[in-house]
Motif scaffolding. Structure first.
Motif, PDB file in Angstrom:
ATOM      1  N   GLU A 138       6.749   7.972   9.114  1.00 59.46           N
ATOM      2  CA  GLU A 138       6.128   8.999   9.950  1.00 59.46           C
ATOM      3  C   GLU A 138       6.110  10.334   9.204  1.00 59.46           C
ATOM      4  O   GLU A 138       7.149  10.798   8.725  1.00 59.46           O
ATOM      5  N   VAL A 139       4.932  10.926   9.096  1.00 56.19           N
ATOM      6  CA  VAL A 139       4.779  12.188   8.362  1.00 56.19           C
ATOM      7  C   VAL A 139       4.063  13.230   9.231  1.00 56.19           C
ATOM      8  O   VAL A 139       3.319  14.059   8.730  1.00 56.19           O
ATOM      9  N   LEU A 189       5.238   9.908  -1.343  1.00 56.35           N
ATOM     10  CA  LEU A 189       6.098  10.016  -0.169  1.00 56.35           C
ATOM     11  C   LEU A 189       6.934  11.287  -0.213  1.00 56.35           C
ATOM     12  O   LEU A 189       7.133  11.956   0.808  1.00 56.35           O
ATOM     13  N   THR A 244       2.348   2.861   4.315  1.00 46.10           N
ATOM     14  CA  THR A 244       1.593   3.384   5.452  1.00 46.10           C
ATOM     15  C   THR A 244       2.191   4.721   5.872  1.00 46.10           C
ATOM     16  O   THR A 244       3.377   4.791   6.211  1.00 46.10           O
ATOM     17  N   LEU A 245       1.372   5.759   5.829  1.00 46.22           N
ATOM     18  CA  LEU A 245       1.784   7.079   6.306  1.00 46.22           C
ATOM     19  C   LEU A 245       1.306   7.229   7.743  1.00 46.22           C
ATOM     20  O   LEU A 245       0.107   7.135   8.023  1.00 46.22           O
ATOM     21  N   CYS A 300       4.804  14.144   0.893  1.00 44.43           N
ATOM     22  CA  CYS A 300       4.587  14.109   2.343  1.00 44.43           C
ATOM     23  C   CYS A 300       5.808  14.598   3.099  1.00 44.43           C
ATOM     24  O   CYS A 300       5.707  15.393   4.039  1.00 44.43           O
ATOM     25  N   ILE A 306      -2.359   3.112  -0.453  1.00 41.31           N
ATOM     26  CA  ILE A 306      -1.659   3.754   0.663  1.00 41.31           C
ATOM     27  C   ILE A 306      -2.657   4.003   1.774  1.00 41.31           C
ATOM     28  O   ILE A 306      -3.762   4.507   1.528  1.00 41.31           O
ATOM     29  N   GLN A 321       6.690   2.009   6.138  1.00 42.56           N
ATOM     30  CA  GLN A 321       5.941   2.687   7.208  1.00 42.56           C
ATOM     31  C   GLN A 321       6.705   3.956   7.568  1.00 42.56           C
ATOM     32  O   GLN A 321       7.782   3.901   8.152  1.00 42.56           O
ATOM     33  N   ASN A 360       0.672   9.415  10.944  1.00 36.66           N
ATOM     34  CA  ASN A 360       0.494  10.812  11.332  1.00 36.66           C
ATOM     35  C   ASN A 360       1.041  11.043  12.742  1.00 36.66           C
ATOM     36  O   ASN A 360       0.309  11.304  13.694  1.00 36.66           O
ATOM     37  N   ILE A 412      -3.366   5.706   5.796  1.00 33.65           N
ATOM     38  CA  ILE A 412      -2.872   6.698   6.745  1.00 33.65           C
ATOM     39  C   ILE A 412      -3.263   6.270   8.149  1.00 33.65           C
ATOM     40  O   ILE A 412      -4.448   6.112   8.456  1.00 33.65           O
TER      41      ILE A 412
END
Length: 346
Positions: free
Chosen positions: A267-268, A12, A247-248, A15, A161, A265, A250, A163
């Motif tokens: 946001e990246v 994380l 959870t990444l 990211c 993990i 969760q 996008n 995405i």
């Protein structure tokens, strides 16, 4: 348990540092082994995984990236492993035909997953990697069609993990128990924003319910059937795939709109953005030559080919270009002549 938390923190942090440059780590983290699985992906998703893998490598971690694309990374800490497929099922697809209906889209996705999945699990390199899965501290799987990679989670003891590639999306949120009202999250198959009217919310409800039902009762069982050909004793996909630690997403709330997310969760969006570089000479001349009227970049993305545009769609695009007649247009693949042959730019 604590080791998994440390791994999640390390991933994380990478990211966030990549998508938000102001985030800086004061305390160095130990190096971890990370397996990134993207067997079914468009070129843009492959580049997303490349960026993530490179960022993890730059942070001192050892990364193995699995995809159906030819190996293209030159990073001492990143190793690429092919699925055995050449990704032609994605590259040769006419997306305008695929997107004609929801059922056709689902059929294409499942056929592509089956084709790549069979080659993937017939590959000796993938089988070897599967046997070594518990030597990795974290496994990252991109969403949509990549349930074919779920056997890597069977008996896995590290951090899983996933995405969520299109941004905030209902199915991925529910995997970790975040059951938001269906009137809040726009369906991927509807042209709605987070500012839906009452009528749009009424339409969005059955649309999202249908998408959820198709995934649960059609997609998952079909992929389960495929994987059981290679892993007869494998437990239900949902027991493995819906057990992610992180959870990444996008995306970013400035584009998708703010929604309540769980702490796991994150946001990246913009993680695959690169530092700005000078334009090549020919493009620099094209842009500066436009003067005050400016330049409009017309992009079809990485999976749509201009040659596949149906005749009936060309007038719609032409109307748009005529509306901005004073500006210069530049095709996203930089093949201006090809665009002219299609009568899309004047």
């Amino acid at each position: 348990m604590y080791k998994i938390l440390y791994v999640l923190e390390a991933v994380l942090l990478v990211c966030l540092r990549t998508s938000v440059p102001s985030v800086v780590s004061e305390n160095p983290v130990p190096p971890y082994r990370v397996l990134v699985l993207a067997p079914l992906a468009s070129r843009s998703l492959y580049h997303l995984c490349r960026s993530l893998s490179a960022a993890l490598g730059d942070a001192g971690h050892s990364v193995t990236l699995v995809s159906s694309f030819p190996a293209s990374m030159k990073h001492e800490r990143v190793r690429e492993v092919g699925t055995g497929d050449d990704n032609s099922v994605i590259d040769d697809a006419n997306i305008f035909d695929v997107a004609e209906s929801i059922m056709r889209t689902y059929s294409f996705g499942m056929n592509a997953a089956e084709a790549i999945g069979r080659k993937m699990w017939s590959s000796e390199a993938i089988k070897k990697l599967w046997k070594e899965r518990n030597t990795y501290h974290a496994i990252i799987i991109i969403g949509y069609g990549n349930e074919i990679a779920v056997p890597f989670l069977w008996g896995y003891e590290g951090a899983f993990i996933n995405i969520c590639t299109p941004g905030v999306e209902y199915n991925h949120l529910t995997m970790q128990g975040n059951w938001l009202p269906l009137s809040v999250i726009p369906s991927l198959f509807q042209p709605f924003t987070n500012h839906m009217t009452f009528l749009e919310r009424a339409v969005n409800l059955p649309s999202e319910m249908l998408t959820f039902a198709k995934n649960k009762y059609i997609v998952i069982p079909r992929i389960q059937s495929l994987l059981q050909e290679f892993f007869p004793d494998m437990p239900p996909l949902e027991d493995l795939y819906f057990n992610s630690s992180l959870t990444l997403i996008n995306g970013h709330f400035s584009l998708d709109g703010p929604v309540p997310l769980l702490p796991t969760q994150v946001e990246v969006g913009t993680i695959n953005a690169k530092q700005p570089q000078p334009l090549p000479k020919d493009l620099e001349e094209f842009v500066t030559g436009a003067g005050e009227t400016g330049v409009i970049l017309f992009s079809l993305g990485s999976i749509v080919k201009a040659t596949d545009i149906p005749q009936e769609r060309k007038p719609e695009i032409r109307l748009t270009t005529d509306f901005y007649a004073d500006s210069q247009f530049m095709a996203s693949n930089l093949l201006e002549n090809a665009a002219k042959k299609l009568n899309l730019v004047s």
